[in-house]
Design a protein around this motif. Structure first.
Motif, PDB file in Angstrom:
ATOM      1  N   PRO A  17       0.836  -1.205   0.000  1.00 40.96           N
ATOM      2  CA  PRO A  17       0.000   0.000   0.000  1.00 40.96           C
ATOM      3  C   PRO A  17       0.875   1.261   0.000  1.00 40.96           C
ATOM      4  O   PRO A  17       1.871   1.329   0.712  1.00 40.96           O
ATOM      5  CB  PRO A  17      -0.793  -0.095   1.297  1.00 40.96           C
ATOM      6  CG  PRO A  17      -0.666  -1.510   1.738  1.00 40.96           C
ATOM      7  CD  PRO A  17       0.625  -2.024   1.185  1.00 40.96           C
ATOM      8  N   ALA A  19      -0.801   4.738  -0.563  1.00 39.45           N
ATOM      9  CA  ALA A  19      -1.608   5.853  -0.062  1.00 39.45           C
ATOM     10  C   ALA A  19      -3.041   5.379   0.173  1.00 39.45           C
ATOM     11  O   ALA A  19      -3.470   4.365  -0.379  1.00 39.45           O
ATOM     12  CB  ALA A  19      -1.588   6.998  -1.067  1.00 39.45           C
ATOM     13  N   TYR A  20      -3.757   6.155   0.991  1.00 36.59           N
ATOM     14  CA  TYR A  20      -5.139   5.827   1.319  1.00 36.59           C
ATOM     15  C   TYR A  20      -6.025   7.029   1.021  1.00 36.59           C
ATOM     16  O   TYR A  20      -5.596   8.173   1.120  1.00 36.59           O
ATOM     17  CB  TYR A  20      -5.260   5.437   2.797  1.00 36.59           C
ATOM     18  CG  TYR A  20      -4.396   4.262   3.149  1.00 36.59           C
ATOM     19  CD1 TYR A  20      -4.827   2.963   2.902  1.00 36.59           C
ATOM     20  CD2 TYR A  20      -3.136   4.444   3.709  1.00 36.59           C
ATOM     21  CE1 TYR A  20      -4.029   1.871   3.207  1.00 36.59           C
ATOM     22  CE2 TYR A  20      -2.336   3.364   4.014  1.00 36.59           C
ATOM     23  CZ  TYR A  20      -2.784   2.085   3.765  1.00 36.59           C
ATOM     24  OH  TYR A  20      -1.990   1.016   4.068  1.00 36.59           O
ATOM     25  N   TYR A  21      -7.267   6.762   0.648  1.00 39.04           N
ATOM     26  CA  TYR A  21      -8.213   7.810   0.290  1.00 39.04           C
ATOM     27  C   TYR A  21      -9.591   7.457   0.834  1.00 39.04           C
ATOM     28  O   TYR A  21     -10.004   6.302   0.781  1.00 39.04           O
ATOM     29  CB  TYR A  21      -8.275   7.928  -1.235  1.00 39.04           C
ATOM     30  CG  TYR A  21      -9.363   8.815  -1.756  1.00 39.04           C
ATOM     31  CD1 TYR A  21      -9.272  10.195  -1.648  1.00 39.04           C
ATOM     32  CD2 TYR A  21     -10.487   8.276  -2.372  1.00 39.04           C
ATOM     33  CE1 TYR A  21     -10.273  11.015  -2.130  1.00 39.04           C
ATOM     34  CE2 TYR A  21     -11.493   9.086  -2.865  1.00 39.04           C
ATOM     35  CZ  TYR A  21     -11.381  10.454  -2.737  1.00 39.04           C
ATOM     36  OH  TYR A  21     -12.361  11.270  -3.210  1.00 39.04           O
ATOM     37  N   ARG A  22     -10.290   8.449   1.386  1.00 35.67           N
ATOM     38  CA  ARG A  22     -11.670   8.261   1.831  1.00 35.67           C
ATOM     39  C   ARG A  22     -12.546   9.246   1.073  1.00 35.67           C
ATOM     40  O   ARG A  22     -12.318  10.447   1.122  1.00 35.67           O
ATOM     41  CB  ARG A  22     -11.807   8.492   3.327  1.00 35.67           C
ATOM     42  CG  ARG A  22     -13.271   8.363   3.773  1.00 35.67           C
ATOM     43  CD  ARG A  22     -13.442   8.422   5.258  1.00 35.67           C
ATOM     44  NE  ARG A  22     -12.908   7.174   5.792  1.00 35.67           N
ATOM     45  CZ  ARG A  22     -12.389   7.060   7.001  1.00 35.67           C
ATOM     46  NH1 ARG A  22     -12.310   8.087   7.799  1.00 35.67           N
ATOM     47  NH2 ARG A  22     -11.933   5.909   7.417  1.00 35.67           N
ATOM     48  N   SER A  28     -16.542   5.831   1.723  1.00 35.80           N
ATOM     49  CA  SER A  28     -15.911   4.604   1.248  1.00 35.80           C
ATOM     50  C   SER A  28     -14.398   4.812   1.184  1.00 35.80           C
ATOM     51  O   SER A  28     -13.920   5.920   0.945  1.00 35.80           O
ATOM     52  CB  SER A  28     -16.473   4.195  -0.114  1.00 35.80           C
ATOM     53  OG  SER A  28     -16.371   5.243  -1.037  1.00 35.80           O
ATOM     54  N   GLU A  29     -13.663   3.752   1.434  1.00 30.13           N
ATOM     55  CA  GLU A  29     -12.203   3.842   1.526  1.00 30.13           C
ATOM     56  C   GLU A  29     -11.543   3.147   0.349  1.00 30.13           C
ATOM     57  O   GLU A  29     -11.996   2.096  -0.111  1.00 30.13           O
ATOM     58  CB  GLU A  29     -11.736   3.219   2.836  1.00 30.13           C
ATOM     59  CG  GLU A  29     -12.256   3.957   4.051  1.00 30.13           C
ATOM     60  CD  GLU A  29     -11.854   3.289   5.346  1.00 30.13           C
ATOM     61  OE1 GLU A  29     -11.726   2.046   5.369  1.00 30.13           O
ATOM     62  OE2 GLU A  29     -11.675   4.007   6.335  1.00 30.13           O
ATOM     63  N   TYR A  30     -10.421   3.744  -0.103  1.00 30.43           N
ATOM     64  CA  TYR A  30      -9.665   3.243  -1.245  1.00 30.43           C
ATOM     65  C   TYR A  30      -8.179   3.291  -0.936  1.00 30.43           C
ATOM     66  O   TYR A  30      -7.745   4.071  -0.099  1.00 30.43           O
ATOM     67  CB  TYR A  30      -9.976   4.080  -2.494  1.00 30.43           C
ATOM     68  CG  TYR A  30     -11.432   4.042  -2.837  1.00 30.43           C
ATOM     69  CD1 TYR A  30     -11.927   3.061  -3.688  1.00 30.43           C
ATOM     70  CD2 TYR A  30     -12.321   4.954  -2.287  1.00 30.43           C
ATOM     71  CE1 TYR A  30     -13.276   2.998  -3.988  1.00 30.43           C
ATOM     72  CE2 TYR A  30     -13.665   4.894  -2.579  1.00 30.43           C
ATOM     73  CZ  TYR A  30     -14.140   3.925  -3.427  1.00 30.43           C
ATOM     74  OH  TYR A  30     -15.468   3.849  -3.717  1.00 30.43           O
ATOM     75  N   SER A  31      -7.418   2.475  -1.629  1.00 31.65           N
ATOM     76  CA  SER A  31      -5.969   2.435  -1.446  1.00 31.65           C
ATOM     77  C   SER A  31      -5.272   2.495  -2.798  1.00 31.65           C
ATOM     78  O   SER A  31      -5.741   1.901  -3.767  1.00 31.65           O
ATOM     79  CB  SER A  31      -5.535   1.138  -0.754  1.00 31.65           C
ATOM     80  OG  SER A  31      -6.177   0.989   0.480  1.00 31.65           O
ATOM     81  N   VAL A  33      -2.063   1.083  -4.452  1.00 37.06           N
ATOM     82  CA  VAL A  33      -1.225  -0.068  -4.120  1.00 37.06           C
ATOM     83  C   VAL A  33      -0.182  -0.297  -5.210  1.00 37.06           C
ATOM     84  O   VAL A  33      -0.503  -0.289  -6.401  1.00 37.06           O
ATOM     85  CB  VAL A  33      -2.091  -1.345  -3.963  1.00 37.06           C
ATOM     86  CG1 VAL A  33      -1.234  -2.550  -3.613  1.00 37.06           C
ATOM     87  CG2 VAL A  33      -3.169  -1.131  -2.920  1.00 37.06           C
ATOM     88  N   HIS A  54     -10.259  -6.489  -2.347  1.00 34.42           N
ATOM     89  CA  HIS A  54      -9.907  -5.118  -2.717  1.00 34.42           C
ATOM     90  C   HIS A  54      -9.910  -4.988  -4.246  1.00 34.42           C
ATOM     91  O   HIS A  54      -8.854  -4.852  -4.866  1.00 34.42           O
ATOM     92  CB  HIS A  54      -8.526  -4.745  -2.159  1.00 34.42           C
ATOM     93  CG  HIS A  54      -8.462  -4.799  -0.678  1.00 34.42           C
ATOM     94  ND1 HIS A  54      -8.953  -3.794   0.113  1.00 34.42           N
ATOM     95  CD2 HIS A  54      -7.997  -5.752   0.163  1.00 34.42           C
ATOM     96  CE1 HIS A  54      -8.775  -4.120   1.385  1.00 34.42           C
ATOM     97  NE2 HIS A  54      -8.206  -5.305   1.434  1.00 34.42           N
TER      98      HIS A  54
END
Length: 96
Positions: A17, A19-22, A28-31, A33, A54
């Motif tokens: 991973p 970075a992460y995003y909401r 909803s959450e996203y990555s 990768v 995912h």
């Protein structure tokens, strides 16, 4: 059965991973990768990520149609892209 005569290759994949995003409207959450495929099987990244729970955003091949269409409303393209960098020494290994 017929499976014992089938040549099966196991997919070898490295995931990290980055970075992460909401998403603000529905939380909803996203990555993002980094994926390194070590075995080179067709659709390996898509299948691996789907099997891990995912799936890729806007993936019209492996997401249910309604989910893929909903994703396309805010993300019109699939962000699966290939980045590769290989380094070769044309003179062979370095010698002292």
């Amino acid at each position: 059965g017929w499976w014992k005569h089938r040549n099966i290759r196991r997919a070898k994949t490295f995931l990290k991973p980055i970075a992460y995003y909401r998403k603000k409207d529905d939380q909803s959450e996203y990555s993002l990768v980094y994926v390194n495929i070590l075995s080179g099987i067709t659709h390996q990244v898509r299948i691996t990520m789907q099997s891990l729970g995912h799936p890729l955003v806007s993936d019209d091949r492996y997401l249910p149609r309604d989910q893929a269409m909903a994703d396309c409303q805010w993300c019109p393209r699939n962000f699966l892209c290939e980045v590769r960098q290989d380094w070769f020494d044309m003179c062979g290994p370095y010698k002292h």
